[in-house]
Scaffold this motif. Structure first.
Motif, PDB file in Angstrom:
ATOM      1  N   ILE A  73     109.019 134.251  22.324  1.00 39.33           N
ATOM      2  CA  ILE A  73     108.379 134.807  23.522  1.00 39.33           C
ATOM      3  C   ILE A  73     107.697 136.143  23.188  1.00 39.33           C
ATOM      4  N   LEU A  96     109.753 128.320  26.895  1.00 35.90           N
ATOM      5  CA  LEU A  96     111.000 128.477  27.618  1.00 35.90           C
ATOM      6  C   LEU A  96     111.592 127.085  27.809  1.00 35.90           C
ATOM      7  N   VAL A 136     112.204 135.491  32.507  1.00 32.25           N
ATOM      8  CA  VAL A 136     113.153 134.414  32.768  1.00 32.25           C
ATOM      9  C   VAL A 136     113.200 134.105  34.261  1.00 32.25           C
ATOM     10  N   LEU A 142     114.923 130.647  24.826  1.00 28.72           N
ATOM     11  CA  LEU A 142     113.615 131.284  24.724  1.00 28.72           C
ATOM     12  C   LEU A 142     113.162 131.171  23.276  1.00 28.72           C
TER      13      LEU A 142
END
Lengths: 357, 525, 364
Positions: free
Chosen positions: B13, B64, B53, B10
């Motif tokens: 984010i 991602l 996720v 990640l």
């Protein structure tokens, strides 16, 4: 506030003005309790109105509103018809009576014809057909064709008009064969196909082999008769197409002569409210579409009886008349009074089912 | 760690909600063959991150990467396709269907084949469950296994577990951990959300700590102390619970002079086919003590709770069967028992302890209405608001004020609100079910401290909890409930968790649900 | 382009207000299309529906005549619906109310007592309540589904009405027609203005509305019902009796429907006859939902539906529209309302840019 009341007054005035008579064309309003459809009560009334249109053409303008349940909504619609300037109103159900009569009293210059009722005013005529005259002839035919000697009637409401029709039918049948009895099921509806069908089947199951669809605005009973192979007849308009092989005939009402005459009288200013009770001699009650299975011998007897009744030489309710309890109501040589027929609340001997009280 | 690219990465984010930035510039890498803890208080942004996720929500910014490839996860189906599976705190299983039927709803294959697979996986990872058992007959632990198995049945690469241990007894936590380690060794990466520091130290290879939506740090939990982790999580040091003095703890008096709650030989058979019948329950809670009820969920806690709270009335019981604050209450309803000085915090906060779509003020009214909140039946809005405001302030409920909808609060905050509301009733007898379920460590400590303080003022407290640590921390005596039967009273100071565990799973008492017949291993958790 | 339906984080207040308007707009558009297909004049039909009811004083009073019973029953039904008690049988409760009230003028034909009307009011309310009480008792005692029970009780009520009209209560001078005597003036509400049918009974729904508003918004009893509807477990937890909620909901509806039935027979009808309800018991369900089960919203909804029904009558006469078309329009309205109501809790988004959560988007 002042402005408001003025506006209100303007609205009221506008409403009143809207209600005033219109020139040249006669506005006719027709209110019917069931869908006009191809057959039945509303259909017959509509046919009668068609004759008026045929005669007067552009000089009349007819608005027909069908399938209106009696009650406050029907009252409002009648009111609206008056408001929209209808001069001649045909109210097609007995349930429109009280509201219709009130409107008639408030609008003395307009004419009201009211089906099946019993209240009268100067400009308010109830009209009823002497169905019992035709039903008597049907009874004679049924008596010849029945094997079980049991006849079945699916009937709407236990009002005098329908009671007298059943009695007429019974008397006609028993004039040929005194062993015949009649079963009646009251379904309390002019138009309830499912109930009518179920009742017809119940009558057949109970041993009846001829059916009478009494004031049903649906061919349900007629269809059941055809399917079960039982002769069947009905009132108001022909349903032969629903029972091509087992159709006994129809006690038809032809309202055209009466409606045309009433419109004539209204236009001429000579309309007089009266209890219009119309039968075979008025050409309102017409019996036709006879089954070809009836013997020519019986047809001759029926024809003869038809003429006797139409001419007044003979009356369906000539004595002796015996009620269900076996008591003599009218002795031989006497005739039941019109008032007693119009208010009939008893069955003649031969009807098995008790009258709902 | 491996040299290959991270399984999941990640980068920066960020996810904003109208009132709060839930995730702020989060960077995180998850590698295959590792168990990765995500730690944090309530509201730290753990769940939001996991939902991102799993494709349940999309981020406002940030990227991602999956095995080095940039991906966009628009929905859980997309996530599942990549090999991501998630087990939520609240399971999504149909109770009336069997295990295999539940699984066949999402996994293709005939029942027979699936059943065999379920058995195989069960043996391989020690996740045993009977594929033909109805879900309603399963314990929470078994249901959790079904959820995990369901994930495993699709080509699983990353398994996300949201607070998986909060529902398990200690013996089964270690079994779960065994299974998770086997999974890891088979190549699966695991994201493990928790706030239980000991567990994380025991299980996880890496830990990422979130605080206020940001990454507060990443450490190897095995090398860090619990205290270090806790400090990282809440930003300052945590104090332990101070048990204070309790005159009655040692005497452990059973004298009925002080008894605030007494259940005398209560036997109730459940009319619910999925319920548990209670057998010969004897229970006493005295003034100034905390009594705990331990047990694996589904062994009659729910039924016992409802019986004590008055939500379920058993009018056929003798009048003296249940006594509260000196009075027989068997035939009294929940509101009448409350009026005697009883308060109750139920296990389910939303929908039972509070109405989600009503304001906190209206929710206050639920249990406080007899405290002068009504005038001739009409609600006294001002008074209600003052009470609610006080509760919000005193119990540190983070919310948008008394008019905030209960459903808009996080689980921990709502729990604080409900406990606050009940405590402000100044009860003489308090009953709390799962006092700290899903509540973060900071709040949990505060709640436990408060319970102990209350006890010390002479209030009698009954706690039903599935967290043994908690019971050991706060209770004076413990009963264990198993198949609707209550163990003898055990003095907390004199028993070990393993003793309790024995009572929890002892077979001679264990039935499936309701009746006493032993249905064997398939049902024993 | 594909779209998806996303749950909103919180119910949209704006949409809550827009929904009825949107529903009306959509039904107007759809029915205009239908009218075009039927080859009926769109303009004058819409005029009949929405303008004509206000064009003269009489029509306005007729709108209020319809408004009254709709409002009365809908308010009571909404209370029950919020408590998740599904009383579909207000129609039957209304019939029994009308029957009970009619017993007074039927048995005291010649009475001119001032107590006639008050007695009818009391009996009407009691009649409706007793009919609803049957459903409440069956529900609380045997857990019998109240939807089915109330619906079937409506059929029974109708048969009871027919029995009385054909038998013991038949007007002795009425030639066996199924209707009672016309009621004496003392048994009727007086008209508000001369020449109109709108009468003093209109005060009943207005008072009732205020009472329901107070009950639902300010009273603990209303609170208990709403909690029971929204979260039954929370109601049990708080110690609110679910059975009591069933009783209160049904009795209230029976009370209102009974009064509505009474106001019809003691108002525009003036006697007991076969059709006394004008379908108010069913229309009121629509009104309750159209008004979002909110006492204030229901006032507007009842007015709107009343206008629609009067407009429908006008359309029958003036625009010569068949009655089925009127029913189609009313049906469209409800369907569009329910469809657009989804937008209160959901929003439509193009699939490409979907970004909001499908579950609760709470940060935890």
């Amino acid at each position: 506030m002042n402005r408001m009341s003025k506006a209100l007054a303007a609205i009221v005035t506008a409403g009143c003005m809207f209600g005033t008579a219109q020139a040249d064309t006669l506005e006719i309003g027709v209110l019917l309790p069931s869908p006009i459809a191809d057959v039945g009560w509303s259909h017959a009334l509509n046919e009668g109105i068609a004759a008026v249109v045929e005669k007067y053409g552009d000089k009349v303008n007819v608005s027909t509103i069908e399938n209106i349940q009696e009650g406050p909504d029907a009252d409002r619609i009648m009111n609206k018809m008056i408001g929209d300037g209808h001069e001649f109103l045909l109210l097609g159900s007995f349930g429109y009576m009280n509201a219709g009569l009130k409107l008639a009293q408030r609008n003395p210059e307009r004419t009201f014809l009211h089906a099946s009722g019993y209240k009268t005013a100067k400009n308010f005529s109830p009209f009823t057909a002497k169905y019992y005259e035709g039903a008597y002839l049907m009874g004679m035919a049924a008596a010849e064709l029945t094997k079980t000697k049991k006849l079945g009637v699916v009937s709407a409401f236990a009002i005098p008009e329908l009671i007298s029709t059943i009695n007429g039918f019974t008397l006609g049948a028993r004039s040929i064969d005194p062993d015949i009895t009649v079963d009646v099921i009251w379904i309390n509806s002019w138009f309830d196909p499912a109930k009518a069908q179920d009742s017809a089947k119940a009558l057949l199951a109970g041993g009846a082999d001829i059916l009478f669809s009494n004031a049903q605005d649906t061919p349900s009973v007629v269809t059941v008769g055809e399917e079960a192979g039982a002769y069947v007849f009905n009132l108001n308009s022909s349903m032969k197409e629903y029972a091509p092989t087992k159709y006994l005939g129809v006690v038809k009402t032809d309202w055209a002569p009466f409606f045309v005459a009433s419109v004539d009288a209204h236009l001429a200013g000579t309309f007089e409210g009266a209890n219009e009770w119309l039968g075979m001699d008025d050409d309102v009650v017409v019996v036709e579409d006879w089954s070809s299975d009836i013997s020519s011998d019986m047809m001759t007897r029926i024809q003869a009886m038809h003429e006797e009744i139409a001419s007044g030489a003979r009356h369906v309710y000539d004595g002796p008349l015996v009620n269900q309890a076996g008591e003599e109501v009218i002795p031989t040589g006497q005739r039941l009074e019109d008032g007693a027929i119009l208010g009939m609340d008893w069955h003649v001997e031969g009807v098995n089912s008790p009258l709902p009280k | 760690m491996t040299a290959s690219p991270a399984l999941l990465s990640l980068r920066n984010i960020t996810k904003r909600y109208p009132a709060v930035v839930a995730n702020d510039n989060i960077c995180l890498e998850v590698h295959a063959n590792s168990i990765h803890a995500v730690l944090g208080e309530n509201g730290a942004g753990k769940s939001t991150l996991m939902k991102l996720v799993y494709g349940l929500i999309e981020s406002d910014s940030g990227e991602l990467y999956w095995q080095g490839q940039r991906v966009e996860l628009r929905n859980p189906a997309a996530a599942r396709k990549l090999g991501i599976g998630m087990v939520f705190q609240h399971f999504s299983l149909f109770e009336t269907l069997s295990v295999v039927e539940n699984i066949s709803l999402t996994i293709a294959g005939s029942r027979q084949v699936l059943s065999q697979k379920i058995i195989d996986i069960g043996e391989r990872f020690q996740l045993k469950v009977n594929p033909d058992a109805s879900v309603h007959s399963l314990s929470v632990g078994e249901r959790q296994r079904v959820e995990i198995i369901r994930c495993l049945l699709q080509d699983l690469k990353l398994l996300i577990l949201d607070e998986p241990t909060s529902v398990l007894p200690p013996q089964h936590i270690s079994a779960l951990f065994e299974a998770l380690r086997k999974l890891r060794d088979s190549g699966v990466a695991i994201l493990f959300i928790s706030h239980k520091l000991e567990e994380i130290r025991d299980l996880c290879d890496t830990a990422t700590v979130l605080r206020g939506g940001k990454v507060a740090g990443s450490i190897n939990p095995a090398r860090a102390s619990t205290q270090e982790l806790a400090t990282l999580m809440i930003g300052h040091e945590v104090a332990g619970v101070n048990t204070g003095s309790n005159a009655q703890t040692s005497s452990n008096s059973q004298s009925s002079d002080h008894a605030l709650l007494q259940l005398n030989a209560v036997t109730v058979s459940s009319d619910d086919p999925f319920g548990t019948s209670l057998h010969d329950i004897n229970l006493q809670v005295n003034s100034g003590e905390i009594v705990g009820i331990a047990g694996v969920s589904g062994n009659g806690q729910k039924e016992l709770s409802r019986l004590i709270s008055g939500e379920q009335m058993e009018k056929h019981l003798p009048a003296e069967s249940i006594k509260m604050i000196g009075q027989p209450v068997t035939r009294l309803g929940a509101a009448e028992r409350r009026a005697l000085g009883f308060a109750f915090v139920p296990e389910e906060r939303l929908g039972r302890g509070a109405v989600p779509v009503m304001s906190l003020a209206k929710n206050t009214l639920l249990t406080t209405f007899y405290q002068g909140m009504l005038s001739q039946g009409f609600i006294r809005g001002g008074k209600l608001k003052r009470y609610t405001d006080e509760c919000i302030e005193k119990f540190d409920v983070r919310c948008g004020g008394a008019q905030a909808m209960a459903g808009s609060l996080s689980g921990g905050n709502l729990q604080k609100f409900i406990i606050g509301r009940e405590l402000m009733l100044s009860p003489r007898l308090l009953f709390v079910a799962q006092p700290t379920w899903g509540v973060d460590i900071g709040a949990a400590t505060a709640i436990r401290q408060r319970l102990i303080d209350l006890r010390n003022t002479g209030i009698g407290i009954l706690i039903v909890s599935e967290e043994l640590e908690e019971l050991f921390e706060v209770t004076d005596r413990i009963h264990v409930i198993n198949s609707g039967r209550l163990s003898p009273s055990l003095t907390t100071a004199e028993v070990t968790p393993n003793d309790i565990g024995e009572y929890m799973i002892s077979h001679n008492q264990r039935g499936s649900h309701g009746d006493n017949s032993n249905t064997g291993d398939g049902h024993a958790v | 382009m594909q779209f998806k339906l996303d749950r909103r984080e919180r119910a949209s207040r704006r949409m809550l207000l827009l929904t009825p308007l949107l529903a009306v707009l959509l039904s107007v558009i759809t029915s205009s299309l239908l009218l075009l297909i039927l080859n009926k004049p769109v303009g004058s039909t819409l005029h009949s529906f929405f303008i004509a009811p206000f064009e003269n004083f009489y029509s306005i009073t007729e709108v209020f005549l319809k408004f009254g019973p709709l409002l009365l029953i809908a308010q009571a039904l909404a209370v029950g619906f919020r408590a998740k008690v599904w009383n579909i049988g207000a129609e039957g409760q209304m019939i029994i109310g009308a029957i009970a009230a009619s017993s007074v003028p039927v048995y005291f034909v010649d009475s001119t007592s001032g107590w006639l009307l008050p007695a009818m009011i009391a009996l009407g309310a009691a009649g409706g309540m007793s009919w609803a009480a049957i459903a409440a008792w069956l529900k609380t005692r045997f857990n019998a589904n109240e939807i089915l029970v109330t619906l079937m009780l409506t059929s029974i009520a109708l048969q009871l009405l027919y029995y009385l009209l054909l038998g013991p209560w038949k007007d002795p001078m009425g030639f066996n027609f199924p209707q009672t005597v016309m009621f004496q003036n003392e048994a009727l509400f007086s008209p508000l203005f001369s020449g109109v049918r709108l009468n003093t009974s209109i005060i009943i729904p207005i008072i009732f509305t205020v009472a329901v508003w107070l009950f639902m918004e300010r009273h603990f009893g209303g609170f208990k019902l709403v909690v029971g509807g929204l979260a039954p477990q929370a109601a049990t937890y708080a110690g609110f009796s679910a059975k009591k909620a069933v009783w209160v909901s049904l009795l209230l509806a029976g009370f209102a429907a009974g009064l509505a039935g009474m106001s019809e027979v003691a108002g525009p009808i003036g006697q007991l006859q076969r059709s006394v309800t004008s379908g108010y018991g069913y229309s009121a369900i629509i009104v309750a939902y159209l008004g979002a089960l909110n006492p204030v919203g229901i006032v507007f909804a009842a007015f709107f539906v009343a206008v629609l029904q009067i407009g429908g009558d006008v359309a029958l006469v003036s625009a010569n529209l068949p009655i089925s078309a009127v029913h189609v329009f009313q049906g469209l309205l409800l369907i569009f309302y329910l469809a657009t109501y989804t937008l209160v809790n959901y929003q439509i988004r193009p699939l490409r840019h979907a970004s909001s959560s499908t579950t609760e988007g709470q940060p935890t």
